[in-house]
Design a protein around this motif. Structure first.
Motif, short mmCIF file in Angstrom:
data_model
loop_
_atom_site.label_atom_id
_atom_site.label_comp_id
_atom_site.label_asym_id
_atom_site.label_seq_id
_atom_site.Cartn_x
_atom_site.Cartn_y
_atom_site.Cartn_z
N ARG A 199 95.90 15.82 37.37
CA ARG A 199 97.08 16.66 37.61
C ARG A 199 97.76 16.40 38.96
O ARG A 199 98.84 16.90 39.22
N LEU A 200 97.15 15.63 39.83
CA LEU A 200 97.70 15.40 41.17
C LEU A 200 99.07 14.71 41.15
O LEU A 200 99.99 15.16 41.83
N ILE A 213 90.72 16.83 45.63
CA ILE A 213 89.48 17.50 45.21
C ILE A 213 89.80 18.78 44.44
O ILE A 213 89.20 19.04 43.39
N VAL A 214 90.75 19.59 44.92
CA VAL A 214 91.03 20.88 44.29
C VAL A 214 91.79 20.70 42.99
O VAL A 214 91.44 21.31 41.96
N ILE A 215 92.84 19.88 42.97
CA ILE A 215 93.69 19.75 41.78
C ILE A 215 93.10 18.77 40.79
O ILE A 215 93.21 18.96 39.58
N GLY A 216 92.51 17.76 41.24
CA GLY A 216 91.93 16.77 40.35
C GLY A 216 92.85 15.57 40.22
O GLY A 216 94.05 15.67 40.40
N ARG A 232 104.83 15.34 42.12
CA ARG A 232 106.22 15.18 41.68
C ARG A 232 106.94 16.53 41.68
O ARG A 232 108.08 16.64 42.16
N MET A 233 106.28 17.57 41.19
CA MET A 233 106.87 18.90 41.15
C MET A 233 107.13 19.42 42.58
O MET A 233 108.19 19.97 42.88
#
Length: 143
Positions: free
Chosen positions: A24-25, A18-21, A30-31
Motif C-alpha cells: 500500500r505504500l 513498516i507501518v503501511i506495508g 501517490r495520494m
C-alpha cells in the motif's frame, strides 16, 4: 517552514514502509502527493486573492484621491470664474456710468453742431429717460 533534512526524510520513509506495508505504500504516497498538490494550489489561490484585494483597495484609495483633487480644481475654477464675471460686470457698469455722465455734460455745454451737419431729430421721452448703455458682452447675462 519546517526544517526537514535528508536523514529525517529517510527515517519517515522507513517508518511508513513498516507501518503501511510495501503493497500500500506506493498508492499512499501517490495520494499524499495529490493532497499536497491540492494544498499548494489552495494556498496559492488564497495568496492571489489577498493580493487582488490589496490592489483593489489601493485603486479605491487612488480613485478617492483623484475625485477629491478634481472637486478641489472644480471649486477653484468656479471661484475664479465668478470673480472674473464680477469684474467684467463692474467694468461694464463703470462704462455705462461714464457714458451716462458724458451725455448730459455734452447737452449742458451747448455745443452747436458743425456747419453742414444734419440736425438729429429730438428723441422720444422713453429714450431720454434711459442713459445710453454699453452693449453687454457675449456669455454674460445681466441679473
Amino acid at each position: 517552514m519546517f526544517d526537514v533534512g535528508f536523514s529525517e526524510i529517510v527515517v519517515i520513509a522507513v517508518v511508513a514502509l513498516i507501518v503501511i506495508g510495501p503493497e500500500r505504500l506506493p498508492r499512499t504516497a501517490r495520494m499524499l502527493g495529490h493532497l499536497f498538490g491540492r494544498l499548494q494550489r489552495y494556498v496559492n489561490e488564497v495568496k492571489a486573492d489577498i493580493n487582488r484585494e490589496m490592489e483593489l483597495d489601493e485603486l479605491r484609495r487612488l480613485q478617492r484621491e483623484v475625485k477629491s483633487a478634481a472637486s478641489e480644481i472644480e471649486q477653484s475654477m468656479s471661484a475664479v470664474a465668478s470673480e472674473v464675471q464680477t469684474g467684467v460686470r463692474s467694468v461694464e457698469q463703470q462704462l455705462n456710468d461714464t457714458g451716462a455722465a458724458a451725455a448730459p455734460a455734452q447737452a449742458t455745454r451747448g455745443d452747436a453742431a458743425p456747419a453742414g451737419a444734419p440736425v438729429a431729430a429730438p428723441a422720444s421721452d422713453d429714450r431720454a429717460a434711459e442713459p445710453p448703455r454699453q452693449p453687454s458682452l457675449p456669455g454674460f447675462d445681466h441679473n
